[in-house]
Design a protein around this motif. Structure first.
Motif, PDB file in Angstrom:
ATOM      1  N   LEU A  23       0.833  -1.202   0.000  1.00 16.18           N
ATOM      2  CA  LEU A  23       0.000   0.000   0.000  1.00 16.18           C
ATOM      3  C   LEU A  23       0.870   1.254   0.000  1.00 16.18           C
ATOM      4  O   LEU A  23       0.550   2.244  -0.680  1.00 16.18           O
ATOM      5  N   GLU A  24       1.967   1.208   0.746  1.00 15.26           N
ATOM      6  CA  GLU A  24       2.887   2.350   0.772  1.00 15.26           C
ATOM      7  C   GLU A  24       3.482   2.580  -0.616  1.00 15.26           C
ATOM      8  O   GLU A  24       3.615   3.733  -1.063  1.00 15.26           O
ATOM      9  N   ARG A  25       3.832   1.512  -1.316  1.00 15.69           N
ATOM     10  CA  ARG A  25       4.402   1.649  -2.665  1.00 15.69           C
ATOM     11  C   ARG A  25       3.379   2.262  -3.618  1.00 15.69           C
ATOM     12  O   ARG A  25       3.720   3.120  -4.433  1.00 15.69           O
ATOM     13  N   GLN A  26       2.137   1.809  -3.512  1.00 17.50           N
ATOM     14  CA  GLN A  26       1.095   2.347  -4.380  1.00 17.50           C
ATOM     15  C   GLN A  26       0.841   3.818  -4.097  1.00 17.50           C
ATOM     16  O   GLN A  26       0.594   4.607  -5.018  1.00 17.50           O
ATOM     17  N   PHE A  27       0.924   4.206  -2.832  1.00 18.93           N
ATOM     18  CA  PHE A  27       0.729   5.610  -2.477  1.00 18.93           C
ATOM     19  C   PHE A  27       1.774   6.491  -3.158  1.00 18.93           C
ATOM     20  O   PHE A  27       1.449   7.543  -3.725  1.00 18.93           O
ATOM     21  N   LEU A  28       3.026   6.086  -3.099  1.00 20.75           N
ATOM     22  CA  LEU A  28       4.091   6.881  -3.711  1.00 20.75           C
ATOM     23  C   LEU A  28       3.913   6.947  -5.224  1.00 20.75           C
ATOM     24  O   LEU A  28       4.144   7.997  -5.837  1.00 20.75           O
ATOM     25  N   LYS A  29       3.494   5.848  -5.843  1.00 18.97           N
ATOM     26  CA  LYS A  29       3.270   5.826  -7.290  1.00 18.97           C
ATOM     27  C   LYS A  29       2.141   6.787  -7.671  1.00 18.97           C
ATOM     28  O   LYS A  29       2.289   7.592  -8.601  1.00 18.97           O
ATOM     29  N   SER A  30       1.028   6.709  -6.954  1.00 18.16           N
ATOM     30  CA  SER A  30      -0.110   7.576  -7.261  1.00 18.16           C
ATOM     31  C   SER A  30       0.204   9.039  -6.965  1.00 18.16           C
ATOM     32  O   SER A  30      -0.270   9.941  -7.669  1.00 18.16           O
ATOM     33  N   SER A  31       1.000   9.284  -5.926  1.00 21.50           N
ATOM     34  CA  SER A  31       1.414  10.665  -5.615  1.00 21.50           C
ATOM     35  C   SER A  31       2.183  11.251  -6.783  1.00 21.50           C
ATOM     36  O   SER A  31       1.984  12.419  -7.157  1.00 21.50           O
ATOM     37  N   GLY A  32       3.069  10.440  -7.385  1.00 24.94           N
ATOM     38  CA  GLY A  32       3.822  10.895  -8.551  1.00 24.94           C
ATOM     39  C   GLY A  32       2.915  11.205  -9.729  1.00 24.94           C
ATOM     40  O   GLY A  32       3.134  12.180 -10.466  1.00 24.94           O
ATOM     41  N   GLU A  33       1.862  10.403  -9.900  1.00 23.96           N
ATOM     42  CA  GLU A  33       0.919  10.634 -10.995  1.00 23.96           C
ATOM     43  C   GLU A  33       0.172  11.959 -10.795  1.00 23.96           C
ATOM     44  O   GLU A  33      -0.033  12.716 -11.753  1.00 23.96           O
ATOM     45  N   ILE A  34      -0.239  12.218  -9.551  1.00 26.27           N
ATOM     46  CA  ILE A  34      -0.954  13.466  -9.264  1.00 26.27           C
ATOM     47  C   ILE A  34      -0.047  14.667  -9.490  1.00 26.27           C
ATOM     48  O   ILE A  34      -0.425  15.650 -10.137  1.00 26.27           O
ATOM     49  N   LEU A 236      -9.412  13.159   0.645  1.00 20.90           N
ATOM     50  CA  LEU A 236      -9.599  12.241   1.763  1.00 20.90           C
ATOM     51  C   LEU A 236     -10.995  12.350   2.373  1.00 20.90           C
ATOM     52  O   LEU A 236     -11.704  11.351   2.514  1.00 20.90           O
ATOM     53  N   ALA A 237     -11.404  13.559   2.766  1.00 24.17           N
ATOM     54  CA  ALA A 237     -12.726  13.726   3.375  1.00 24.17           C
ATOM     55  C   ALA A 237     -13.826  13.361   2.385  1.00 24.17           C
ATOM     56  O   ALA A 237     -14.837  12.761   2.758  1.00 24.17           O
ATOM     57  N   TYR A 238     -13.633  13.717   1.123  1.00 29.14           N
ATOM     58  CA  TYR A 238     -14.601  13.384   0.073  1.00 29.14           C
ATOM     59  C   TYR A 238     -14.815  11.873   0.029  1.00 29.14           C
ATOM     60  O   TYR A 238     -15.944  11.386  -0.082  1.00 29.14           O
ATOM     61  N   THR A 239     -13.731  11.109   0.143  1.00 23.38           N
ATOM     62  CA  THR A 239     -13.809   9.648   0.081  1.00 23.38           C
ATOM     63  C   THR A 239     -14.380   9.068   1.365  1.00 23.38           C
ATOM     64  O   THR A 239     -15.208   8.148   1.330  1.00 23.38           O
ATOM     65  N   ILE A 240     -13.955   9.583   2.508  1.00 25.09           N
ATOM     66  CA  ILE A 240     -14.472   9.095   3.787  1.00 25.09           C
ATOM     67  C   ILE A 240     -15.975   9.306   3.878  1.00 25.09           C
ATOM     68  O   ILE A 240     -16.715   8.430   4.347  1.00 25.09           O
ATOM     69  N   HIS A 273      -7.784   5.185  -2.395  1.00 23.23           N
ATOM     70  CA  HIS A 273      -9.023   5.472  -3.116  1.00 23.23           C
ATOM     71  C   HIS A 273      -9.164   6.978  -3.310  1.00 23.23           C
ATOM     72  O   HIS A 273      -9.583   7.448  -4.372  1.00 23.23           O
ATOM     73  N   ALA A 274      -8.814   7.740  -2.284  1.00 23.28           N
ATOM     74  CA  ALA A 274      -8.896   9.200  -2.368  1.00 23.28           C
ATOM     75  C   ALA A 274      -7.962   9.739  -3.452  1.00 23.28           C
ATOM     76  O   ALA A 274      -8.303  10.704  -4.155  1.00 23.28           O
ATOM     77  N   GLN A 275      -6.798   9.129  -3.586  1.00 25.63           N
ATOM     78  CA  GLN A 275      -5.874   9.555  -4.643  1.00 25.63           C
ATOM     79  C   GLN A 275      -6.482   9.339  -6.029  1.00 25.63           C
ATOM     80  O   GLN A 275      -6.352  10.182  -6.921  1.00 25.63           O
ATOM     81  N   GLN A 276      -7.146   8.191  -6.211  1.00 30.26           N
ATOM     82  CA  GLN A 276      -7.774   7.922  -7.505  1.00 30.26           C
ATOM     83  C   GLN A 276      -8.913   8.910  -7.767  1.00 30.26           C
ATOM     84  O   GLN A 276      -9.139   9.326  -8.908  1.00 30.26           O
ATOM     85  N   THR A 277      -9.612   9.303  -6.702  1.00 31.49           N
ATOM     86  CA  THR A 277     -10.652  10.313  -6.840  1.00 31.49           C
ATOM     87  C   THR A 277     -10.043  11.642  -7.270  1.00 31.49           C
ATOM     88  O   THR A 277     -10.592  12.345  -8.125  1.00 31.49           O
ATOM     89  N   THR A 278      -8.898  12.000  -6.691  1.00 30.62           N
ATOM     90  CA  THR A 278      -8.209  13.228  -7.076  1.00 30.62           C
ATOM     91  C   THR A 278      -7.803  13.183  -8.541  1.00 30.62           C
ATOM     92  O   THR A 278      -7.977  14.159  -9.279  1.00 30.62           O
ATOM     93  N   LEU A 279      -7.268  12.049  -8.988  1.00 30.98           N
ATOM     94  CA  LEU A 279      -6.873  11.915 -10.388  1.00 30.98           C
ATOM     95  C   LEU A 279      -8.085  12.049 -11.312  1.00 30.98           C
ATOM     96  O   LEU A 279      -7.996  12.661 -12.384  1.00 30.98           O
TER      97      LEU A 279
END
Length: 371
Positions: A23-34, A236-240, A273-279
């Motif tokens: 999950l940590e690896r995916q977070f860093l990957k998605s952060s780079g995409e954003i 984050l709040a949008y997803t929660i 999930h929140a990152q994908q929503t941001t994208l």
């Protein structure tokens, strides 16, 4: 009941680090995409996107707590505070306050966390509130701080926080942990692990009379921003809010134990999930730009007003779609003129039409963003 803060070892949480690694690896990957997606915007577009994302987070973090705010008023307040042109609509204290807090979180993400920062956020959130005794400071009342539901005569206690007399010492320890676990701290933690623990830890202390949930989610955003080296703009709040029941259920379950692997996995997956929503929202913003490029100069004043209003509703648009009645309400025009305007928009390819008669609805015809 043995709440987490009453147990031997508090506030040291136990968890399975290996369960978090993918999950940590995916977070860093998605952060780079954003970061990569936003980098192509000019300053004006970046500012507009930032206001849209921050306003949605402000509205949704309040909605999680049962407080309904006007999104357009929050946006207007954000624009004013960023020094941009804004309309003259009336803005309630709570809408101005949450906007102020969101901007402060955004602009001070890199600073160490101190008591005064939390007090400032609380004072912003509680602007105009006359129902609590302490604003801009930790709670001091003698009554137990409980999270309850159900009937008044048969309440269900979901959690009871430490008594007020313990809060200053608990918060001293919390601030020490937060700053120590930062990327430049003496005991840095991975991004998702730190954000998840930090949120649960703060909510378990529940240091304020009100506003703990909103401030706790702001702390998660600050934590994520420090981990990637810039404001995260994570929805984050949008997803929660979309899974509010699960959020409260996981909090309640994990406030009874110091073994919090389940919470870390849940909260980490929520952030992903929140990152994908941001994208998806960034893609929507790009499509919005393409839409205006395609139809620039082709709309009359009424049509421009309605299209702009639809975009201001965000990615979800009008609930139930745009009807002729909504068009009339927005423009103040006659039904005959509204019918002609809407038909013209359909013929130009700016809108699509579905349904018949009183069930007719219109949606923006937006091109798909190229990947």
């Amino acid at each position: 009941m043995h709440w987490n803060w009453t147990q031997t070892g508090w506030p040291h949480f136990n968890y399975d680090l290996e369960a978090l690694e993918p999950l940590e690896r995916q977070f860093l990957k998605s952060s780079g995409e954003i970061i990569g997606a936003v980098r192509h915007f000019d300053d004006e577009d970046s500012q507009s996107l930032r206001i849209e994302l921050l306003s949605d987070e402000a509205v949704k973090t309040s909605e999680i707590e049962g407080e309904m705010l006007d999104r357009l008023s929050v946006q207007s307040s954000l624009r004013r505070q960023f020094g941009l042109d804004a309309d003259n609509r009336a803005i309630r204290p709570q809408e101005r306050g949450i906007a102020e807090m969101m901007i402060n979180v955004f602009e001070t993400w890199s600073e160490p966390l101190i008591h005064e920062t939390l007090f400032r956020w609380h004072a912003m959130l509680m602007a105009g509130n006359r129902h609590i005794a302490t604003i801009g400071g930790y709670r001091t009342h003698d009554d137990a701080m409980q999270i309850v539901s159900g009937r008044f005569d048969k309440p269900v206690i979901h959690f009871e926080a430490p008594p007020s007399r313990q809060v200053p010492a608990e918060m001293d320890a919390y601030l020490s942990w937060f700053n120590r676990s930062a990327p430049e701290g003496t005991s840095p933690l991975p991004a998702l692990t730190r954000a998840a623990i930090g949120h649960l830890y703060f909510e378990s202390i529940h240091p304020f009379e009100d506003g703990n949930g909103r401030i706790g989610r702001a702390l998660a955003e600050k934590s994520l921003a420090q981990s990637i080296g810039q404001p995260s703009l994570t929805s984050l709040a949008y997803t929660i809010e979309k899974g509010r029941k699960a959020y409260y259920g996981e909090l309640e379950k994990n406030q009874r134990t110091l073994n919090v692997t389940g919470w870390l996995v849940y909260f980490s997956q929520t952030i992903l999930h929140a990152q994908q929503t941001t994208l998806a929202r960034i893609a929507f913003y790009i499509r919005k730009g393409k839409f205006y490029d395609r139809f620039r100069g082709q709309f009359n004043e009424r049509q421009d007003k309605v299209v702009s209003r639809m975009f201001r509703e965000g990615i979800e648009g009008f609930k139930g779609g745009l009807s002729a009645e909504k068009y009339i309400s927005i423009t103040g025009t006659s039904r005959a003129t509204a019918t002609r305007d809407l038909q013209d928009l359909v013929e130009k390819g700016a809108m699509t039409r579905s349904g018949e008669r009183r069930h007719t609805r219109y949606t923006l015809n937006m091109p798909e963003a190229k990947k």
